[in-house]
Design an enzyme around this catalytic site. Structure first.
Site, PDB file in Angstrom:
ATOM      1  N   SER A  34      -1.940 -10.233  -3.352  1.00  0.00           N
ATOM      2  CA  SER A  34      -0.616  -9.659  -3.603  1.00  0.00           C
ATOM      3  C   SER A  34       0.520 -10.638  -3.329  1.00  0.00           C
ATOM      4  CB  SER A  34      -0.412  -8.417  -2.731  1.00  0.00           C
ATOM      5  OG  SER A  34      -1.349  -7.428  -3.070  1.00  0.00           O
ATOM      6  N   HIS A  57      -0.691  17.135   3.559  1.00  0.00           N
ATOM      7  CA  HIS A  57      -1.877  17.725   4.174  1.00  0.00           C
ATOM      8  C   HIS A  57      -1.512  19.121   4.677  1.00  0.00           C
ATOM      9  CE1 HIS A  57      -3.880  14.016   3.825  1.00  0.00           C
ATOM     10  NE2 HIS A  57      -3.934  13.619   5.078  1.00  0.00           N
ATOM     11  N   VAL A 113       1.184   3.541   2.271  1.00  0.00           N
ATOM     12  CA  VAL A 113       1.952   3.744   3.508  1.00  0.00           C
ATOM     13  C   VAL A 113       2.948   2.603   3.726  1.00  0.00           C
ATOM     14  CG1 VAL A 113       1.795   3.910   6.032  1.00  0.00           C
ATOM     15  CG2 VAL A 113       0.145   5.136   4.591  1.00  0.00           C
ATOM     16  N   GLY A 152       0.805  -1.226   0.000  1.00  0.00           N
ATOM     17  CA  GLY A 152       0.000   0.000   0.000  1.00  0.00           C
ATOM     18  C   GLY A 152       0.833   1.269   0.000  1.00  0.00           C
ATOM     19  N   SER A 210      -3.644  11.106  -1.347  1.00  0.00           N
ATOM     20  CA  SER A 210      -2.886   9.901  -1.008  1.00  0.00           C
ATOM     21  C   SER A 210      -3.279   9.360   0.361  1.00  0.00           C
ATOM     22  CB  SER A 210      -1.377  10.153  -1.075  1.00  0.00           C
ATOM     23  OG  SER A 210      -1.015  11.182  -0.199  1.00  0.00           O
ATOM     24  N   CYS A 217      -3.168  10.701  10.285  1.00  0.00           N
ATOM     25  CA  CYS A 217      -2.193  11.589   9.642  1.00  0.00           C
ATOM     26  C   CYS A 217      -2.409  13.066   9.976  1.00  0.00           C
ATOM     27  CB  CYS A 217      -2.222  11.395   8.135  1.00  0.00           C
ATOM     28  SG  CYS A 217      -3.884  11.323   7.425  1.00  0.00           S
TER      29      CYS A 217
END
Lengths: 343, 343
Positions: free
Chosen positions: A43, A251, A17, A15, A161, A131
């Site tokens: 995966s 952000h 992150v 992913g 994201s 986040c």
């Protein structure tokens, strides 16, 4: 815990992150003996190259955690719910980057610059905050320490994201449809699990995650509740409005704070922040110096600028806080928690 | 003033707002006998078609205003400074959409839904407020009337069209450079007259207009000062943080207000706004209904949603206000002022 030659696992390794966690572990020379990349069955078998080595992704099963000292979880709340206790049972310390355990009062919610002392009370699981919360509390901690903070009102400007790699692709595709923008097809944002989807290109969506019956979104409630928990102050007044923007990564936050010191000046606030670990003050209007998400992408620090006194409210200040939501907002903070654990 | 068969002029007729003023005059069947399109020498001779008629743009000179009853100015502050008094001298009433005269205490600053009574005191020039101010005061007026407003903290999410047609082109070009986004060349924003320019695509720029020595930008000070003037309350606490986004048209605002009524509920606030002229409440979280700039483009109304009670401060509310910055934020409000004048 063993403090060197650690066996490490990353759950959700493919992913947005997860890949950054691997990068940060290598870049910061985390003392790992082995790094196991775990993901969904879909995966399994994928090869990921990093730091001159090739890793093969494995499916996450309870037995994956046998012999693992530290596991970073970043594959969504339901995966953490399913596997975190399995890992703990096998002696693994879990650093969880989902919202699954953050508000559990027995689980520390940690930003190493702010509340490293709470790590001592962990019993197997440590939560990594949201986040948008992390960058705000990291920036405000030196102000809280020196002047006290009674109130926070934050409006966010959040990157796609934060909603994962597919959201980045969606913005990429939509961004080419400038002249057709009112008719852009949307399939993901504001939330994969929401009923309705809206274009993000050339738009601002005032919804991140789903709504609570209070009228606040879960993202807003995360910021409000996590901030109070991390600062250890349930009396602090915190309100958030969270908005998704056509920004890839980084952000931004327009933050108003009421400090406990009516005589504090902008220079005082700036000085406190300049000395804080991981915080960079970029604040010189005369040189048009202020943080922007496009330039925070890929950087570890939390950037602060536009620090101004409220014209009417003594002790009130406004500022603009920007950070890479995948790094300090997620992967970097998780790795820093691990570093703090083995200190 | 003559109230029918009016001779009208638009100064800055080829600009983003000027073209919308012509559209609104025709669409609303403003009782114009003639409409004269004025611009710089460079644009003189251009043909503009609208409403089945072709207009030829003329250069603005003092004599342009002979016989003109109402002139809309939207060509920048310096043009207003140069020609507005020339027009007034010739008996023209000027409705000025620049910041040139807004804070002049002898000049009314008008949003027809809020302070139409101030029009009576005009002596030739009437100022149209800043786009981000108009939509906010139009939305808040019914709350102010019913509950009082003591404090406003606003963070804006502003579209590039507020910086003119060239800024729209810049965003269009930059938006195709997704993978090169950190290296995009910028030539205009945040402000043509600023020394440094930053990409707007995939970014958020916390600067609109230039900086004042206070650390606030002129855009922020406009919102703060104009709001107090329009509401006729110099004691009101108003603070703004203004941010430019990769949105074409439609300004959004995250607004916190402290009303004068500690018992006011969200239902009260919503009911007051639902009955206000020009305001549309779009606020149903269960249906993911809230305003977004992409869908406000081309619409006359001010849209309000995400109305929530502050969790700690009685009488405090948060909301999200969106409107087309070229319409209610500029052209429409100017035409509404003219309509009010000839009532």
């Amino acid at each position: 815990m063993n403090k060197e030659n650690l066996n490490v696992a990353i759950v959700g390794a493919t992913g947005a992150v997860g890949t950054k966690i691997l990068e940060k572990l290598l870049e910061r020379k985390f003392p790992a003996n082995s790094i196991k990349l775990l993901a969904s069955k879909r995966s399994a078998g994928l090869e990921i190259s990093a730091g001159g080595q090739t890793y093969i992704v494995e499916e996450t099963v309870p037995e994956s955690f046998e012999g693992v000292d530290i596991a970073f979880f970043s594959a969504g709340g339901s995966i953490s719910q399913k596997f975190a206790h399995e890992a703990v049972k096998r002696g693994t310390v879990v650093i969880d980057n989902t919202s699954a355990f953050r508000m559990d009062e027995n689980i520390p919610l940690v930003v190493p610059e702010v509340n490293p002392q709470t790590l001592e009370q962990h019993s197997g699981i440590i939560a990594n905050p949201n986040c948008s919360t992390i960058q705000m509390v990291a920036a405000l901690q030196p102000i809280k320490e020196k002047f006290g903070i009674k109130r926070i009102i934050v409006s966010t400007y959040q990157a796609v994201s934060g909603a994962g790699a597919e959201a980045i692709d969606e913005l990429d595709q939509q961004s080419t449809q400038f002249s057709e923008r009112a008719h852009i097809k949307a399939e993901l944002l504001p939330s994969a699990s929401a009923e309705r989807h809206y274009p993000i290109a050339f738009n601002a969506i005032p919804q991140i995650d789903l709504f609570d019956e209070s009228g606040y979104t879960l993202e807003e409630l995360k910021m409000m509740n996590e901030t109070k928990k991390i600062f250890g102050d349930q009396e602090m007044a915190v309100t958030a409005t969270c908005v998704r923007l056509p920004v890839v990564t980084g952000h931004s936050e327009s933050v108003y704070i009421e400090t406990g010191d009516e005589n504090a000046t902008v220079a005082d606030i700036r000085a406190a922040m300049e000395n804080a670990p991981g915080v960079v003050v970029q604040d010189d209007p005369s040189a048009q110096l202020y943080p922007m998400p496009l330039f925070a992408e890929g950087k570890d620090e939390v950037f602060v600028g536009r620090i101004r006194k409220d014209p009417k409210h003594p002790g009130g200040f406004h500022m603009w806080i920007v950070s890479d939501n995948l790094l300090k907002g997620a992967a970097l903070n998780s790795v820093q928690i691990a570093e703090e654990l083995i200190k």
